[in-house]
Design a protein around this motif. Structure first.
Motif, short mmCIF file in Angstrom:
data_model
loop_
_atom_site.label_atom_id
_atom_site.label_comp_id
_atom_site.label_asym_id
_atom_site.label_seq_id
_atom_site.Cartn_x
_atom_site.Cartn_y
_atom_site.Cartn_z
N LEU A 295 12.51 -55.19 -2.01
CA LEU A 295 12.90 -54.20 -3.01
C LEU A 295 12.28 -52.84 -2.75
O LEU A 295 12.84 -51.82 -3.12
CB LEU A 295 12.47 -54.67 -4.41
CG LEU A 295 13.25 -55.82 -5.02
CD1 LEU A 295 12.58 -56.27 -6.31
CD2 LEU A 295 14.66 -55.39 -5.32
N HIS B 44 11.29 -38.21 -8.99
CA HIS B 44 12.63 -38.57 -8.52
C HIS B 44 13.54 -38.95 -9.68
O HIS B 44 14.76 -38.83 -9.56
CB HIS B 44 12.57 -39.68 -7.47
CG HIS B 44 11.83 -40.89 -7.90
ND1 HIS B 44 12.42 -41.88 -8.65
CD2 HIS B 44 10.56 -41.25 -7.69
CE1 HIS B 44 11.51 -42.82 -8.86
NE2 HIS B 44 10.39 -42.46 -8.31
N TYR C 143 14.85 -44.26 4.83
CA TYR C 143 14.26 -44.00 3.53
C TYR C 143 13.48 -42.69 3.56
O TYR C 143 13.04 -42.25 4.61
CB TYR C 143 13.34 -45.16 3.15
CG TYR C 143 14.10 -46.42 2.89
CD1 TYR C 143 14.35 -47.32 3.92
CD2 TYR C 143 14.62 -46.68 1.64
CE1 TYR C 143 15.09 -48.46 3.69
CE2 TYR C 143 15.34 -47.83 1.40
CZ TYR C 143 15.58 -48.71 2.42
OH TYR C 143 16.31 -49.83 2.20
N GLN D 142 21.42 -42.28 -1.85
CA GLN D 142 21.23 -41.29 -2.91
C GLN D 142 22.27 -40.18 -2.81
O GLN D 142 22.79 -39.70 -3.82
CB GLN D 142 19.82 -40.70 -2.84
CG GLN D 142 18.76 -41.75 -3.12
CD GLN D 142 17.36 -41.19 -3.08
OE1 GLN D 142 17.04 -40.26 -3.79
NE2 GLN D 142 16.52 -41.78 -2.26
N TYR E 52 16.94 -46.23 -10.69
CA TYR E 52 15.86 -45.29 -10.47
C TYR E 52 14.61 -45.64 -11.25
O TYR E 52 13.53 -45.28 -10.86
CB TYR E 52 16.33 -43.86 -10.81
CG TYR E 52 17.29 -43.32 -9.77
CD1 TYR E 52 18.58 -43.78 -9.69
CD2 TYR E 52 16.86 -42.39 -8.83
CE1 TYR E 52 19.44 -43.32 -8.71
CE2 TYR E 52 17.71 -41.92 -7.86
CZ TYR E 52 19.00 -42.39 -7.80
OH TYR E 52 19.85 -41.94 -6.83
N LEU F 214 12.55 -37.46 -4.13
CA LEU F 214 13.60 -38.43 -3.81
C LEU F 214 13.16 -39.84 -4.16
O LEU F 214 11.99 -40.18 -4.06
CB LEU F 214 13.93 -38.36 -2.31
CG LEU F 214 14.46 -37.00 -1.84
CD1 LEU F 214 14.54 -36.97 -0.33
CD2 LEU F 214 15.83 -36.75 -2.45
N ASN F 215 14.11 -40.66 -4.55
CA ASN F 215 13.82 -42.05 -4.91
C ASN F 215 13.31 -42.81 -3.68
O ASN F 215 14.01 -42.91 -2.68
CB ASN F 215 15.10 -42.70 -5.44
CG ASN F 215 14.84 -44.08 -6.01
OD1 ASN F 215 13.90 -44.76 -5.62
ND2 ASN F 215 15.69 -44.50 -6.93
N PRO F 216 12.09 -43.34 -3.74
CA PRO F 216 11.52 -43.94 -2.53
C PRO F 216 12.11 -45.28 -2.13
O PRO F 216 11.92 -45.72 -1.01
CB PRO F 216 10.04 -44.10 -2.90
CG PRO F 216 10.02 -44.16 -4.37
CD PRO F 216 11.13 -43.32 -4.86
N VAL F 217 12.80 -45.95 -3.06
CA VAL F 217 13.27 -47.28 -2.68
C VAL F 217 14.75 -47.32 -2.31
O VAL F 217 15.29 -48.37 -2.02
CB VAL F 217 13.00 -48.32 -3.81
CG1 VAL F 217 11.54 -48.40 -4.11
CG2 VAL F 217 13.81 -47.99 -5.04
N LEU F 218 15.41 -46.17 -2.34
CA LEU F 218 16.79 -46.13 -1.90
C LEU F 218 16.89 -45.25 -0.67
O LEU F 218 16.16 -44.27 -0.55
CB LEU F 218 17.69 -45.54 -3.00
CG LEU F 218 17.78 -46.31 -4.31
CD1 LEU F 218 18.65 -45.54 -5.30
CD2 LEU F 218 18.34 -47.69 -4.10
N HIS G 42 10.51 -41.87 2.99
CA HIS G 42 9.19 -41.80 3.60
C HIS G 42 9.27 -41.75 5.12
O HIS G 42 8.26 -41.55 5.79
CB HIS G 42 8.32 -42.98 3.16
CG HIS G 42 8.80 -44.31 3.62
ND1 HIS G 42 9.49 -45.18 2.82
CD2 HIS G 42 8.68 -44.93 4.83
CE1 HIS G 42 9.78 -46.27 3.50
NE2 HIS G 42 9.30 -46.15 4.70
N PRO H 61 10.88 -50.51 0.15
CA PRO H 61 10.71 -50.35 1.61
C PRO H 61 9.38 -49.73 2.01
O PRO H 61 8.96 -49.89 3.15
CB PRO H 61 11.87 -49.43 2.01
CG PRO H 61 12.56 -49.04 0.79
CD PRO H 61 12.00 -49.75 -0.38
#
Lengths: 324, 293, 314
Positions: C304, C209, A151, A113, C227, A104-108, A153, C306
């Protein structure tokens, strides 16, 4: 006779390498009927990942499909242009990959998502959000409303995998590919995840291609199974005959090596001696000949064709007794 | 025991040889090595290759390059080629010396921070961060105000600018190794902190730090040249590439040769060490790579 | 996010305090008597004593420290020894020219570096990529002041395309005067940014990802922005933060080579004339500026990404 969810025939894939073309997949045939759960087992390096990438048409740039046909619910996948192929992904077919920690995209946020992947639907955001929360509830994520904006994490590995499953099944695809979904989870999580998959499959009715090297799980979950070795499907049939009365020497050894099967205490776990063959310069005969305990003369001359037997759909072995 | 160690040595030598071959097989690695060799040889044999760098001949000022003066002469008639070669000595000695000093101080501080008590670690971290906060030139200016211009000011600036990074690297790695299984094992066998640090932690952390330090060499050369250019480093009449460039700049309207002569060795040396450093890093630890290849 | 911002700001403040302490130590260590040095060798003892007491040098050390912190925090950085004007005013007078230079350099290096980095990543292995790689490494290696002098030699003295002196008057003229210095300072950063971005794009593209996003058929544009770039840009933001601080340093060279007014020239002249209050004042201001810029960069990254907010203890 309904259209199979996935029909692969005589698929061959080569990788271009400095040493020459590497024949990663050779004459692979796999069929998954609508609503069926089919397993794909084999050790690392047998071509499972390449096969999945081929079905998704997300092969790396140095890979080429050299022969064969693939169809998803009747739609030819090989002839499709990239845009049309992209439309199928995440809609008619979806995937869950092996590693939940990095999938999974860690910053969204996970909510973002889950809304993103619904981009095809012409609905207001609120509706997409609701659908996503519903799905999270179905995979038993506690308190999904408030965790929606968290998120990846902030979730455990098991939960992340369930979120990934939720994402994959949200579109109710015709084919759901599970690429070793429980390999990175510990045993108790694995059981729970498999139960979840079974339940969801019953509700949604999608076909599942379940890739794993964990034989017990495949036996538990799947209707039919394909055994792969070094780029070929060596044995294929309903789960019970394949696991209880394996015909191919590789399958026999594979099952014998499964630690769960070892009956007596021993210091040495059984292994299959030898190494995988060089896929650039393949041996002229059967690909398993070097390591096969029952190898005899015809094995080294030419690769055995896939034959149908009484119990099996396909068996690549000169020992096979074909059904008349 | 002895058979094992005598077998180990050729293995290490062979590793070094194959590493060298790998570095030289890359075009940039080869180019870098050649440039560095050129500079080192030039500096080393300066006495044999060139006339006196500080001999004044005001009549011959601003001469263009010729057989007598391969790079021409500066505003005081001094031979530029000689000044460049002797300037190389200063550049190499100061750079390598101050890098060695930064490594020594930095790694030691990092080891202490990583292995010692938490309060010491926090204090040292704060000091590292504060030292790194000084923009290099400002730091140089401030220090020279105190100490007066000299090569030692350059060394001090380099240490303050670079040692904190090495200290940080050493600290991070020490902290992760500190709780490693083999260290715990040693501790349970009664090994004291000193022994653990010296024989177990230190050998494991030096590798990457040395690579980073070797990639810092061009930066250190630039610091020395830059400070000398501003008059903060080496004092005349000792030739330093920075001072050559500076006097050339002063008289830039009269003659371009001093500027060319001063800048050229800096360019060659920084390019050479940078290419070589990149090739070394790619060979030994591609994980540190931030760029192509 | 807020807790992280608070913690990080607190850290920055602590660093500034330590910097001031170090600065005070340095000032205190100035050999000789600052008052005597400022007034020259022929000044009478009475004059020197008067200056000393005005500069507060006759008070005990701990009083001097407290005075130092107090005056700095109230914005009093002392007065110029020669003219008596407030140091702070002098510095703020010169700062705009240096800021012009810094931001001019940074902007052009971002405008060129980012597209170059993206292009190199997308056309990996191509001629463009390889040439950019070698050039990037080269411009990073060569020090900015050498580039500055050569640019001056070739384009200003030689070809006479650009002015050699000063900062210019009206905005257009100022931009004209900024061209060569900005190129000199920014060239290395173009290389650095291009390289850094290329590496992080390639790294992120290979990550799982992104594979997931592709497997869900997300449109390529969305994948590239949300992404890939969103994560890949992070190291570049850090670099920019450090870059601005570095540029402040390198600005000195550009100001001297191109005879521009600014902080660099100010402090350089101050050293020669032994105008210590200006030296220490400038060092303090520039260091605080550097710390602030790094703080902003860190906060932007935390916003940007987290994951960063979780661990403050690096």
């Amino acid at each position: 006779m309904s259209v199979p969810a996935l029909a692969i025939e005589h698929l061959s894939v080569d990788y271009t390498t400095a040493a020459g073309p590497l024949h990663a997949l050779r004459d692979v045939g796999i069929e998954v009927a609508a609503g069926e759960i089919v397993g794909l087992v084999g050790e690392s390096g047998c071509g499972k990942s390449t096969l999945i990438q081929a079905v998704l048409r997300l092969l790396s740039p140095n890979a080429k499909i050299t022969a064969g046909r693939m169809a998803l619910a009747g739609v030819d996948l090989i002839g499709l242009d990239p845009e049309a192929m992209r439309k199928l992904r995440g809609d008619r077919m979806s995937v869950v990959f092996q590693d939940p920690m990095t999938a999974l995209n860690p910053v969204l946020s996970i909510g973002r998502q889950m809304v993103d992947i619904q981009y095809r639907r012409r609905e207001p955001r609120a509706a997409k959000r609701r659908r996503a929360v519903e799905m999270l509830k179905r995979v038993h994520i506690p308190d999904p409303e408030s965790r929606f904006d968290q998120y990846p994490h902030e979730f455990s590995g098991g939960m992340r995998q369930r979120i990934a499953i939720a994402m994959a099944l949200m579109a109710e695809p015709a084919l759901f590919i599970a690429d070793e979904p429980t390999t990175a989870l510990d045993a108790t999580l694995e059981v729970a995840t498999i139960e979840l998959l079974k339940a969801l499959q019953r509700e949604i009715g999608c076909a599942i291609l379940f890739v794993s090297h964990h034989l017990g799980v495949v036996a538990e979950l799947c209707d039919r199974v394909n055994v792969m070795y070094a780029g070929e499907v060596v044995e294929s049939g309903p789960v019970r005959p394949v696991f209880q009365r394996p015909q191919h020497p590789y399958t026999q050894r594979l099952l014998a090596c499964d630690p769960a099967r070892v009956r007596e205490r021993t210091r040495h776990l059984p292994t299959i001696p030898g190494d995988l063959p060089d896929l650039v310069s393949l041996p002229p005969g059967c690909v398993f000949a070097e390591r096969c305990p029952q190898v005899f003369e015809p094995c080294r001359r030419a690769p055995p064709p896939a034959l149908k037997t009484a119990e099996l759909e396909a068996l690549r072995c000169y020992l096979a007794k074909p059904s008349s | 025991m002895s058979a094992a160690t005598s077998a180990a040595k050729p293995a290490a030598a062979r590793r070094a040889q194959s590493a060298l071959r790998r570095v030289l097989s890359e075009p940039l690695g080869l180019l870098g090595s050649l440039l560095v060799l050129l500079v080192v040889l030039g500096a080393g044999f300066a006495g044999l290759l060139a006339p006196d760098p500080i001999a004044l001949a005001p009549i011959d000022r601003f001469l263009a390059p010729s057989m007598d003066h391969l790079l021409g002469t500066d505003n005081l008639g001094r031979d530029l080629f000689a000044r460049v070669l002797f300037g190389g000595r200063i550049a190499l000695v100061v750079s390598l010396g101050s890098t060695a000093a930064s490594l020594l101080l930095g790694v030691t501080a990092g080891l202490v921070a990583g292995y010692g008590p938490r309060w010491l670690d926090n204090l040292l971290l704060l000091i590292f961060d504060a030292l790194k906060s000084f923009p290099t030139v400002m730091l140089a200016l401030a220090l020279v105000t105190l100490l007066g211009p000299s090569e030692w000011a350059v060394v001090l600036v380099v240490i303050i600018a670079n040692a904190p990074s090495y200290a940080r690297m050493a600290r991070t790695q020490t902290m992760s190794l500190r709780h490693a299984q083999f260290v715990e094992a040693e501790r349970s066998l009664g090994a004291g902190a000193g022994r653990i640090i010296a024989s177990h932690i230190l050998p494991n952390i030096v590798g990457p730090i040395l690579i980073v330090a070797s990639m810092d060499i061009p930066v250190v050369i630039a610091i020395e040249a830059g400070m000398s250019f501003l008059g903060l480093g080496v004092r005349p009449p000792t030739p330093s590439w920075g001072t050559i460039l500076e006097s050339g700049f002063e008289y830039i309207q009269d003659s371009p040769w001093a500027v060319i002569a001063g800048g050229l060795p800096i360019i060659i040396t920084t390019l050479g060490f940078t290419f070589l450093g990149e090739a070394l890093r790619d060979t030994f630890d591609p994980k540190l790579a931030t760029g192509p290849r | 996010m807020l807790t992280y911002a608070a913690k990080r700001s607190g850290l920055a403040l602590a660093v500034v305090m330590v910097v001031m302490a170090l600065l005070f130590v340095m000032i205190y260590l100035i050999p000789g008597d600052p008052a005597r040095v400022a007034l020259g060798p022929r000044a009478s003892q009475a004059l020197i004593d008067e200056l000393r007491s005005r500069m507060g040098l006759d008070k005990p050390v701990w009083v001097q420290i407290v005075d130092f912190y107090r005056s700095v925090l109230t914005g009093d950085l002392g007065n110029d020894v020669l003219s008596g004007t407030s140091v702070l005013r002098i510095i703020s007078g010169q700062m705009p020219y240096t800021l012009d230079l810094i931001f001019g350099s940074m902007i052009w290096s971002i405008l060129v570096g980012i597209p170059l980095g993206c292009l190199s990543a997308m056309r990996r292995g191509s001629l463009v990529d390889r040439v950019t790689a070698v050039l990037s490494v080269s411009v990073i290696a060569v020090p900015a002041f050498v580039i500055a002098v050569y640019l001056l030699l070739i384009f200003s003295i030689g070809l006479q395309w650009f002015p050699a002196i000063g900062a210019g008057d009206d905005p257009l003229d100022r931009a004209y005067h900024l061209v060569l210095p900005s190129i000199a300072l920014g060239l290395g950063w173009v290389g650095y940014i291009a390289r850094m971005l290329r590496a992080s794009i390639l790294e992120v593209q290979g990550e799982n990802h992104v594979r997931t996003a592709r497997a869900f058929g997300l449109p390529e544009g969305k994948i590239v922005f949300d992404y890939v770039l969103r994560i890949a840009i992070l190291p570049t933001v850090t670099v920019l933060g450090i870059g601005i601080g570095q540029l402040l340093s390198s600005a000195v060279f550009a100001e001297i080579v191109f005879a521009r007014p600014g902080i660099g020239k100010l402090v350089y002249d101050a050293i020669i004339t032994r105008n210590y209050p200006i030296v220490t004042g400038t060092v303090l201001v520039t260091t605080v500026f550097f710390v602030l810029v790094n703080l902003v960069a860190d906060l932007m990254i935390a916003w940007l990404d987290p994951r960063v907010r979780r661990n403050l203890r690096r």
